[in-house]
Design a protein around this motif. Sequence first.
Motif, short mmCIF file in Angstrom:
data_model
loop_
_atom_site.label_atom_id
_atom_site.label_comp_id
_atom_site.label_asym_id
_atom_site.label_seq_id
_atom_site.Cartn_x
_atom_site.Cartn_y
_atom_site.Cartn_z
N GLY A 71 0.80 -1.41 -0.11
CA GLY A 71 0.75 0.01 0.11
C GLY A 71 0.91 1.58 -0.19
N THR A 72 1.97 0.93 0.52
CA THR A 72 3.36 2.09 0.16
C THR A 72 3.52 2.85 -0.82
OG1 THR A 72 5.06 1.00 1.06
CG2 THR A 72 3.63 2.21 2.82
N HIS A 73 3.66 1.91 -1.89
CA HIS A 73 3.78 1.79 -3.19
C HIS A 73 2.75 2.72 -4.65
CE1 HIS A 73 8.21 -0.03 -1.85
NE2 HIS A 73 7.04 -0.52 -1.13
N ARG A 93 -2.59 -4.92 -0.04
CA ARG A 93 -2.78 -3.53 -0.20
C ARG A 93 -2.79 -3.08 0.97
NH1 ARG A 93 -4.14 -0.69 -5.85
NH2 ARG A 93 -3.58 0.92 -5.43
N ASP A 94 -3.88 -3.08 1.19
CA ASP A 94 -5.06 -2.54 2.69
C ASP A 94 -5.10 -3.05 4.11
OD1 ASP A 94 -7.41 -1.37 3.96
OD2 ASP A 94 -8.83 -1.55 1.94
N MET A 95 -4.60 -2.07 4.59
CA MET A 95 -4.55 -2.35 6.11
C MET A 95 -5.74 -2.97 6.99
SD MET A 95 -1.76 -2.27 7.72
CE MET A 95 -0.14 -2.33 7.74
N ARG A 96 -6.75 -2.30 6.41
CA ARG A 96 -8.28 -2.95 7.07
C ARG A 96 -8.02 -5.00 6.63
NH1 ARG A 96 -11.99 0.85 3.77
NH2 ARG A 96 -10.17 0.54 2.47
N VAL A 102 -4.30 -12.91 9.52
CA VAL A 102 -3.08 -13.07 10.29
C VAL A 102 -4.15 -14.17 11.00
CG1 VAL A 102 -2.82 -12.48 13.06
CG2 VAL A 102 -2.27 -10.38 11.78
N ALA A 103 -5.17 -14.01 10.69
CA ALA A 103 -6.40 -15.60 11.57
C ALA A 103 -5.93 -16.44 10.33
CB ALA A 103 -7.97 -14.90 11.47
N GLU A 104 -5.59 -15.91 9.21
CA GLU A 104 -6.20 -16.96 8.21
C GLU A 104 -4.42 -17.62 7.60
OE1 GLU A 104 -8.24 -15.22 5.04
OE2 GLU A 104 -10.03 -14.59 5.40
N LYS A 105 -3.52 -17.01 7.35
CA LYS A 105 -2.37 -17.34 6.69
C LYS A 105 -1.57 -17.30 7.94
CE LYS A 105 -3.86 -15.84 2.69
NZ LYS A 105 -3.70 -17.36 1.29
#
Length: 107
Positions: A71-73, A93-96, A102-105
């Motif tokens: 998301g910073t690029h 790309r999106d911090m949301r 974190v939960a899934e991956k």
Amino acid sequence: AALRISRLTSFFGNRITTFEHVARGKPEPDVFIEAARRAGYAPQDCIVVEDSVTGVTAAHRAGCKVLGFTGTHPHPEDQAPKLLAAGAVTAFRDMRRLPSLVAEKIL
């Protein structure tokens, strides 16, 4: 500075770690190893969010689980494959999306 500006410093206490706290900076893993130590965890039990190839490389070499943030690029679609090649388990790309990633991956 970013933590101070966003008023998040108080959540980290004395666990903030920068290149000034280690002998070797990124892409060496030292800063992530020291950050994990200060937080009281083993590096392999830590999740790192990084937006650069150098940062992903360092965190991966430390043994951390790494999420690549694009998301910073200006061209996130070009950055994602680079972060994945450097050792990120996924790129986003999106911090949301962070909580679900974190939960899934990771866990």
